[in-house]
Design a protein around this motif. Structure first.
Motif, PDB file in Angstrom:
ATOM      1  N   MET A   1       0.822  -1.201   0.000  1.00  0.00           N
ATOM      2  CA  MET A   1       0.000   0.000   0.000  1.00  0.00           C
ATOM      3  C   MET A   1       0.863   1.260   0.000  1.00  0.00           C
ATOM      4  O   MET A   1       0.392   2.330  -0.357  1.00  0.00           O
ATOM      5  N   ASP A   2       2.117   1.120   0.427  1.00  0.00           N
ATOM      6  CA  ASP A   2       2.974   2.294   0.528  1.00  0.00           C
ATOM      7  C   ASP A   2       3.078   3.004  -0.824  1.00  0.00           C
ATOM      8  O   ASP A   2       3.043   4.226  -0.893  1.00  0.00           O
ATOM      9  N   LYS A   3       3.179   2.211  -1.894  1.00  0.00           N
ATOM     10  CA  LYS A   3       3.324   2.823  -3.216  1.00  0.00           C
ATOM     11  C   LYS A   3       2.079   3.623  -3.568  1.00  0.00           C
ATOM     12  O   LYS A   3       2.158   4.744  -4.051  1.00  0.00           O
ATOM     13  N   ILE A   4       0.919   3.029  -3.284  1.00  0.00           N
ATOM     14  CA  ILE A   4      -0.337   3.683  -3.649  1.00  0.00           C
ATOM     15  C   ILE A   4      -0.598   4.886  -2.749  1.00  0.00           C
ATOM     16  O   ILE A   4      -0.866   5.989  -3.209  1.00  0.00           O
ATOM     17  N   MET A   5      -0.471   4.661  -1.447  1.00  0.00           N
ATOM     18  CA  MET A   5      -0.799   5.734  -0.509  1.00  0.00           C
ATOM     19  C   MET A   5       0.267   6.813  -0.519  1.00  0.00           C
ATOM     20  O   MET A   5      -0.017   7.961  -0.219  1.00  0.00           O
ATOM     21  N   GLY A   6       1.491   6.425  -0.859  1.00  0.00           N
ATOM     22  CA  GLY A   6       2.569   7.408  -0.922  1.00  0.00           C
ATOM     23  C   GLY A   6       2.243   8.536  -1.891  1.00  0.00           C
ATOM     24  O   GLY A   6       2.553   9.692  -1.645  1.00  0.00           O
TER      25      GLY A   6
END
Ligand SMILES: Nc1nc2c(ncn2[C@@H]2O[C@H](COP(=O)(O)OP(=O)(O)OP(=O)(O)O)[C@@H](O)[C@H]2O)c(=O)[nH]1
Ligand SMILES: [Mg+2]
Length: 630
Positions: free
Chosen positions: A325-330
């Motif tokens: 999710m880090d990539k998306i939420m980042g």
């Protein structure tokens, strides 16, 4: 000999997820006490154990940290506890550094920092079972010589190595050490040098397995895959939400019925006569019981949600979900670790806000907390179902989708999308720096330990209830008083709430709400609705005098009919839009204030959420009116 009189104080320090709590449980068994540190909402766990020589040892479990350069409240507590700076806390006599043997790189740096503090220390090389299974080759003797610290290998969950650890603590407690060393926070140069020293020790003492762990690699290739991994995560979330909403229903009904019975019981016991008794009854039944019941009713959902989260965490999956999710939420300015707090907020924002503690960087944590209440918590569901039931026809669209369900989905989506947009904007307005890089070693997969899962679950439920009770009770009394006093005059014809402070506030605010299509009954209902969102439904029942909508299906039906007759479609939709955004729950605001220890940020939240709500309702209302829904 008086060593038995004064217990030796031991603090467990290590990276997050290295098994400190598991080790703490293995060491102290049932002899533990949980409390909060003075002034901060960080759990303090202390327990006792006896050494073979009869020495009494008190063990302190500390939150995980990567460095003594503390960056989150949890880490500050750990640092201050280690340095003996904590109010009401004596410094530890022995530090037990807890290391995940499969992830030595990060912890070696922490150990070097801890050594600089100058206290006797023992290194517990935990998760040794996994290290062995992976075929890691750690030269224990060399490591011990390089660090100058006695090493014990442990498997906390299997209680292996515990006796040996206690013996080493005993020995360390007897050793002398140089007091008076003053610790200073390491500067960048010191950190760099500790880092290269750690690398050097790592190279000298740890050799990768001869046959690398291909299974973890294979599983990770799927679970961390940008497409397949996300699909699996979404499927897991789907099952989780099904569980939260379907499995919790019987327990929630039971809690609701229980509080209903309790209220009725109190009503039967308290005499009806005199000026005071009905007031006491109203305070207890409508204020305390209804209010506390209205929050505790979410406990089953919270427990199910937490059970999933704890299990997935213990499997080693959650770190991977956060990584995915880090990539998306980042892109929206959120840290990957915000994933779990935001997920929890779907049940209730309170545990969500509390869970944001796992985020190290202050700004990332703040952003997460500020947007957490935008996630659709279950308290909105009764309001949503009432309004959707009244205004959205039970129709099938596009051949398969249920229109009411579609609207419900749209409301959830609106919450999620707006949370992403708001955090993006917060980053742009308040701080520009990039999101902290994702620093979290992916843990090895492991089978969860049933006992520790249950213990964890119990602790989290307990903490939720305690916080809820402490913050909600006073607020309930406040809201109840506002809707009860002053009394209606003699011969009053309207419902009593009309004459109360809540009624006055409602009437006074009516002009403000008129542009978004709210009538005064709705505005009044918003006031007690501040206690907990779903209370607004009962309050609408009161202002429209259709009877007790909580206690009878027919009253709820009557309320729906009344609303259909008195509100336009545009008004109904506007009310829905309001509920997506408005900060309609003082308990959440109370928790936000406590967790951030700041009135300012709580008010920032209140203001931006009200502004968003007003804007959304205004736009919704105007568009609906323009399209003929007025
Ligand atoms: N296989 C194995 N699993 C372990 C061992 N020690 C702990 N675990 C598991 O590792 C996970 C993390 O353990 P915790 O005790 O919660 O870790 P912690 O250091 O207290 O974590 P924080 O408090 O979040 O910093 C749990 O699922 C434990 O059951 C061990 O020696 N072997
Ligand atoms: Mg712990």
């Amino acid at each position: 000999m008086d060593i038995a009189v004064k217990p030796v104080r031991v603090a467990l320090v290590g990276n997050p997820n290295s098994g400190k709590t598991a080790l703490f449980n293995a060491l102290t068994g049932a002899h533990q006490k949980v409390a909060n540190y003075a002034g901060v909402t960080v759990e303090r766990k202390e327990g006792r154990v006896q050494t073979a020589t009869g020495r009494s040892v008190s063990v302190l479990d500390l939150p995980g940290t990567y460095s003594l350069r503390a960056r989150s409240p949890d880490e500050e507590v750990t640092r201050d506890a280690v340095l003996g700076r904590l109010k009401g806390e004596t410094p530890p006599d022995v530090i037990v550094a807890v290391a995940d043997a499969t992830n030595l790189r990060l912890v070696l740096r922490l150990i070097l920092e801890l050594k600089a503090v100058g206290r006797p220390m023992v290194l517990a090389l935990n998760m040794y079972d996994i290290a062995q299974r992976q075929g890691l080759r750690i030269d224990l003797e060399k490591l011990q010589a390089e660090l100058g610290v006695p090493i014990v290998t442990t498997v906390a969950t299997r209680k292996r190595g515990i006796d040996e650890l206690v013996a080493q603590i005993d020995a360390a407690a007897g050793s002398t050490w140089s007091e008076g060393e003053t610790w200073t926070a390491p500067d960048a140069a010191a950190i760099r040098s500790a880092h290269s020293r750690a690398e050097q020790i790592m190279r000298a003492t740890v050799r990768p397995p001869e046959r690398p762990d291909t299974l973890t690699g294979k599983v990770d290739a799927v679970l961390l895959h940008p497409v397949a991994g996300l699909a699996i995560l979404m499927a897991l979330l789907f099952v989780m939400f099904q569980a939260v909403f379907a499995w919790a229903t019987p327990a929630m009904d039971a809690i609701e019925a229980g509080f209903g019975l309790l209220g009725a019981g109190v009503g039967a016991v308290v005499p009806d006569s005199g000026p005071v008794w009905p007031l006491v009854e109203s305070l207890i039944v409508d204020g305390l019981i209804a209010g506390v019941g209205g929050v505790l009713v979410f406990l089953p959902q919270i427990i199910i949600l937490f059970a999933f989260i704890i299990l997935l965490e213990d499997f080693g999956y959650m770190a991977r979900a956060a990584f995915l999710m880090d990539k998306i939420m980042g892109g929206a300015g959120l840290h990957g670790r915000a994933f779990i707090p935001l997920l929890s907020s779907f049940a209730c924002a309170i545990p969500g806000v509390m869970a944001a503690r796992v985020i190290d960087a202050k700004r990332d944590r703040l952003t997460t907390i500020l947007v957490a209440p935008l996630m659709t918590c279950s308290a909105r569901i009764p309001v949503y179902t009432l309004i959707i039931g009244a205004f959205i026809p039970q129709e099938t669209v596009w051949g398969f989708a249920n229109l009411q369900g579609l609207v419900m989905f749209g409301l959830y989506a609106a919450g999620i999308v707006s949370a992403l947009v708001v955090s993006f904007v917060i980053r742009k307005i308040f701080w520009r720096g990039a999101v902290e890089p994702f620093m979290m070693e992916l843990p090895a997969y492991k089978t969860p330990d049933v006992k520790s899962v249950l213990l964890n679950l119990w602790l989290r439920a307990k903490i939720f209830m305690e916080r809820a009770a402490r913050i909600i009770l006073p607020l309930m009394i406040l809201v109840w008083a506002a809707s009860t006093f002053p009394y209606p005059p003699e011969g009053a014809t309207l419902p009593a709430i009309d004459y109360s402070f809540a009624g006055m506030i409602g009437h006074a605010l009516e002009p403000i709400f008129a542009p978004i299509g709210f009538n005064w009954q709705m505005v009044i209902a918003l006031v007690p609705g501040m206690a907990a969102r779903e209370v607004a439904v009962a309050a609408l029942g009161t202002v429209y005098a259709v009877g007790d909508v909580d206690a009878s299906v027919t009253a709820l039906e009557a309320l729906r009919t009344t609303i259909m007759a008195q509100w336009s479609l545009a008004t109904g939709l506007s009310f829905l839009a309001w509920y997506v955004f408005a900060p309609q729950c003082v308990a959440t605001l109370g928790v936000v204030k406590r967790e951030l220890n700041s009135w300012k940020w709580m008010w920032v939240m209140v203001v931006y959420m009200f502004a968003l709500a007003y804007l959304a309702s205004f736009v919704t209302y105007r568009i609906a009116v323009a399209l003929g829904g007025g």
